[in-house]
Write an enzyme that holds these catalytic residues in place. Structure first.
Site, PDB file in Angstrom:
ATOM      1  N   HIS A  24       0.807  -1.237   0.000  1.00 40.27           N
ATOM      2  CA  HIS A  24       0.000   0.000   0.000  1.00 40.27           C
ATOM      3  C   HIS A  24       0.841   1.289   0.000  1.00 40.27           C
ATOM      4  O   HIS A  24       0.731   2.149   0.847  1.00 40.27           O
ATOM      5  CB  HIS A  24      -1.114   0.009   1.064  1.00 40.27           C
ATOM      6  CG  HIS A  24      -0.725  -0.189   2.501  1.00 40.27           C
ATOM      7  ND1 HIS A  24       0.229   0.549   3.145  1.00 40.27           N
ATOM      8  CD2 HIS A  24      -1.227  -1.031   3.427  1.00 40.27           C
ATOM      9  CE1 HIS A  24       0.299   0.164   4.393  1.00 40.27           C
ATOM     10  NE2 HIS A  24      -0.553  -0.788   4.602  1.00 40.27           N
ATOM     11  N   HIS A  78      -5.148  -8.855  14.766  1.00 41.59           N
ATOM     12  CA  HIS A  78      -5.214  -7.655  13.916  1.00 41.59           C
ATOM     13  C   HIS A  78      -6.003  -7.995  12.660  1.00 41.59           C
ATOM     14  O   HIS A  78      -5.754  -9.026  12.028  1.00 41.59           O
ATOM     15  CB  HIS A  78      -3.784  -7.229  13.570  1.00 41.59           C
ATOM     16  CG  HIS A  78      -3.679  -5.996  12.742  1.00 41.59           C
ATOM     17  ND1 HIS A  78      -4.651  -5.030  12.690  1.00 41.59           N
ATOM     18  CD2 HIS A  78      -2.680  -5.570  11.919  1.00 41.59           C
ATOM     19  CE1 HIS A  78      -4.260  -4.055  11.872  1.00 41.59           C
ATOM     20  NE2 HIS A  78      -3.083  -4.369  11.385  1.00 41.59           N
ATOM     21  N   GLU A  80      -6.284  -6.150   9.751  1.00 47.79           N
ATOM     22  CA  GLU A  80      -5.840  -5.708   8.426  1.00 47.79           C
ATOM     23  C   GLU A  80      -5.644  -6.938   7.524  1.00 47.79           C
ATOM     24  O   GLU A  80      -5.203  -7.995   7.968  1.00 47.79           O
ATOM     25  CB  GLU A  80      -4.556  -4.865   8.507  1.00 47.79           C
ATOM     26  CG  GLU A  80      -4.273  -4.198   7.169  1.00 47.79           C
ATOM     27  CD  GLU A  80      -3.255  -3.064   7.228  1.00 47.79           C
ATOM     28  OE1 GLU A  80      -2.610  -2.850   8.266  1.00 47.79           O
ATOM     29  OE2 GLU A  80      -3.097  -2.379   6.186  1.00 47.79           O
ATOM     30  N   ASP A  82      -3.704  -8.146   5.392  1.00 42.10           N
ATOM     31  CA  ASP A  82      -2.493  -8.968   5.235  1.00 42.10           C
ATOM     32  C   ASP A  82      -2.470 -10.088   6.280  1.00 42.10           C
ATOM     33  O   ASP A  82      -1.701 -11.036   6.147  1.00 42.10           O
ATOM     34  CB  ASP A  82      -1.211  -8.133   5.280  1.00 42.10           C
ATOM     35  CG  ASP A  82      -1.156  -7.128   6.394  1.00 42.10           C
ATOM     36  OD1 ASP A  82      -2.215  -6.699   6.892  1.00 42.10           O
ATOM     37  OD2 ASP A  82      -0.039  -6.740   6.790  1.00 42.10           O
ATOM     38  N   HIS A 145      -1.522  -1.640  14.978  1.00 42.86           N
ATOM     39  CA  HIS A 145      -1.489  -0.561  14.022  1.00 42.86           C
ATOM     40  C   HIS A 145      -2.869   0.017  13.699  1.00 42.86           C
ATOM     41  O   HIS A 145      -2.989   1.080  13.102  1.00 42.86           O
ATOM     42  CB  HIS A 145      -0.782  -1.145  12.784  1.00 42.86           C
ATOM     43  CG  HIS A 145      -0.946  -0.530  11.488  1.00 42.86           C
ATOM     44  ND1 HIS A 145      -1.296  -1.197  10.348  1.00 42.86           N
ATOM     45  CD2 HIS A 145      -0.782   0.760  11.119  1.00 42.86           C
ATOM     46  CE1 HIS A 145      -1.339  -0.384   9.334  1.00 42.86           C
ATOM     47  NE2 HIS A 145      -1.030   0.819   9.762  1.00 42.86           N
ATOM     48  N   ASP A 164       1.582  -6.468  14.426  1.00 40.12           N
ATOM     49  CA  ASP A 164       2.429  -5.656  13.540  1.00 40.12           C
ATOM     50  C   ASP A 164       3.698  -5.129  14.231  1.00 40.12           C
ATOM     51  O   ASP A 164       4.680  -4.808  13.548  1.00 40.12           O
ATOM     52  CB  ASP A 164       1.636  -4.444  13.028  1.00 40.12           C
ATOM     53  CG  ASP A 164       0.884  -4.743  11.739  1.00 40.12           C
ATOM     54  OD1 ASP A 164       1.174  -5.761  11.095  1.00 40.12           O
ATOM     55  OD2 ASP A 164       0.013  -3.939  11.385  1.00 40.12           O
ATOM     56  N   TYR A 192      10.244  -0.157   8.508  1.00 37.50           N
ATOM     57  CA  TYR A 192       8.898  -0.603   8.878  1.00 37.50           C
ATOM     58  C   TYR A 192       8.304   0.332   9.933  1.00 37.50           C
ATOM     59  O   TYR A 192       7.161   0.782   9.834  1.00 37.50           O
ATOM     60  CB  TYR A 192       9.020  -2.034   9.413  1.00 37.50           C
ATOM     61  CG  TYR A 192       7.738  -2.682   9.816  1.00 37.50           C
ATOM     62  CD1 TYR A 192       7.031  -3.487   8.928  1.00 37.50           C
ATOM     63  CD2 TYR A 192       7.219  -2.513  11.092  1.00 37.50           C
ATOM     64  CE1 TYR A 192       5.858  -4.098   9.298  1.00 37.50           C
ATOM     65  CE2 TYR A 192       6.045  -3.116  11.471  1.00 37.50           C
ATOM     66  CZ  TYR A 192       5.369  -3.916  10.571  1.00 37.50           C
ATOM     67  OH  TYR A 192       4.197  -4.514  10.952  1.00 37.50           O
ATOM     68  N   HIS A 225       5.183  -9.967  10.831  1.00 41.52           N
ATOM     69  CA  HIS A 225       5.980  -9.816   9.604  1.00 41.52           C
ATOM     70  C   HIS A 225       7.464 -10.026   9.939  1.00 41.52           C
ATOM     71  O   HIS A 225       7.951  -9.501  10.952  1.00 41.52           O
ATOM     72  CB  HIS A 225       5.867  -8.405   9.021  1.00 41.52           C
ATOM     73  CG  HIS A 225       4.483  -8.029   8.569  1.00 41.52           C
ATOM     74  ND1 HIS A 225       3.900  -8.556   7.444  1.00 41.52           N
ATOM     75  CD2 HIS A 225       3.591  -7.159   9.086  1.00 41.52           C
ATOM     76  CE1 HIS A 225       2.696  -8.024   7.284  1.00 41.52           C
ATOM     77  NE2 HIS A 225       2.483  -7.177   8.264  1.00 41.52           N
TER      78      HIS A 225
HETATM   79 FE1  FEO Z   1      -1.478  -3.500   9.962  1.00 45.23          FE
HETATM   80 FE2  FEO Z   1       0.535  -6.107   8.878  1.00 45.23          FE
HETATM   81  O1  FEO Z   1      -1.034  -5.075   9.044  1.00 45.23           O
END
Ligand code: FEO
Length: 396
Positions: A24, A78, A80, A82, A145, A164, A192, A225
């Protein structure tokens, strides 16, 4: 990739995305990973899922360990996509008894997937669930996040599953931080942080304090991640403390775009002035440097000097883009100024100054404008501007 054991009966079962380059608007030149974790106790729990399109990687990993239908709980730290994009398919296959999430998490899941019928179990900050020999404590981390975010902590294993936070966008065959090059790891970690978490720095400071007050013993941090911190979790915690305090070094960035090299000549002269005052500098041409790399450099730079030629009565589009991006990420405590060449109207410097005021950058000079091509005397003014910024940085 195969499942990887973190602890006894706790596994990484996520997916590596070797080919993603645009997350994004954030340039991820070395890919990313979507980490999910399987805890196999009396009750089996899956912590987060993966991005849509990677569900077969996740299922393949789970099936090497257990029949997915034997999973009792899914924990959504989370929402989001991903981490939740694969959720509808995984819920269909797993048929979990419960999906644990925060109150905001439930709202966000319903808003994303429109499934009121899933077996949600909303948990509060500090609430615990029992997996058998292990206990999971949920820690609310609102805005780290998203409003729904939370951590999961397993005290028996001193394991923090941190969503995150503490992650990096870096696709690797290795899963642990002690298996990769440390300077590169921290470069990805800083990028990041700068691109994802910088606006929430005050919340990170609060969170780090509350984790300290709770006395959580942490010997491993498993983010959603990148690499898992098993040998030196304290190093990434210290880095987050430093980054979220937005500590700056004696460093200035000259961020510019140029039409016919006049603004570039000015950039180099300003750099000379900064160097004369003992400030470390980087010249970043916006045609060559992605906005997500600019904000990474901004993280520890005290001085921000922006230069743009005037095009169509405004700054160049690349400059508007980067100022808009930086403004949203809210770096604080910076000293700045603007410069640029022009042909007849010359609005760029004024417009950059306005944007810097909105960003609360301390403007120490109205800036330098040069008509068409800078002559020697005008370049001397640019050197002087550099020296003035350099003195302000040194005095800070
Ligand atoms: Fe806020 Fe890795 O998503």
């Amino acid at each position: 990739m195969s499942p990887v054991a973190l602890k006894d009966n706790i596994y990484w079962v996520g997916a590596v995305d070797w080919n993603i380059r645009n997350f994004h608007g954030y340039s991820v030149q070395k890919g990313s990973t979507y980490n999910a974790y399987l805890v196999m106790d009396d009750r089996i729990a899956l912590f987060d899922t993966v991005k849509k399109g990677f569900q077969s990687d996740l299922l393949h990993n789970i099936r090497r360990l257990v029949d997915p239908e034997k999973i009792d709980y899914i924990i959504v730290n989370h929402v989001e996509m991903d981490h939740s994009g694969a959720l509808p398919e995984i819920v269909e296959i797993v048929k979990p008894k419960k999906i644990f999430c925060s109150a905001n998490g439930k709202k966000a899941l319903v808003d994303h997937f429109h499934r009121e019928d899933w077996p949600y179990e909303v948990v509060d900050n500090g609430q615990e669930i029992d997996l058998g020999r292990r206990t999971v404590t949920f820690i609310e981390t609102k805005m780290l996040h998203w409003p729904d975010s939370m951590f999961s902590y397993i005290k028996e294993d001193r394991l923090l599953i941190s969503s995150d936070a503490f992650g990096q966008h870096w696709a690797t065959s290795e899963r642990f931080e002690d298996e990769v090059d440390e300077p590169e790891l921290f470069r990805h970690g800083a990028k990041y942080f700068a691109n994802i978490l910088l606006p929430f720095s005050p919340l990170i400071q609060k969170l780090l304090k509350s984790v300290q007050e709770l006395g959580l013993e942490i010997d491993m941090i498993a983010p959603d991640h990148g690499l898992i911190w098993r040998s030196s979790p304290e190093k990434i915690i210290a880095a987050y403390d430093r980054w979220s305090r937005q500590e700056c070094s004696r460093k200035a960035l000259i961020i510019y775009d140029t039409m016919w090299k006049s603004t570039e000549k000015m950039a180099k002269a300003i750099a000379d002035g900064l160097l004369q005052e003992g400030v470390s500098i980087k010249l970043l041409n916006l045609e060559e440097t992605h906005r997500s790399d600019i904000i990474t450099e901004v993280l520890d730079a005290k001085g921000l000097v922006f230069g743009s030629a005037t095009l169509n009565n405004s700054m160049l589009p690349t400059m508007a883009d980067v100022l808009n991006y930086l403004s949203g990420l809210r770096p604080v405590g910076k000293i700045g100024a603007a410069f640029g060449s022009y042909g007849w109207s010359g609005e760029a410097v004024k417009d950059i100054n306005k944007a810097l005021e909105v960003m609360k950058v301390s403007l120490i000079d109205p800036g330098v404008r040069v008509k068409y091509v800078p002559a020697h005397e005008e370049l001397r003014k640019c050197v002087e501007l550099g020296r003035k910024i350099g003195r302000a940085i040194a005095a800070d």
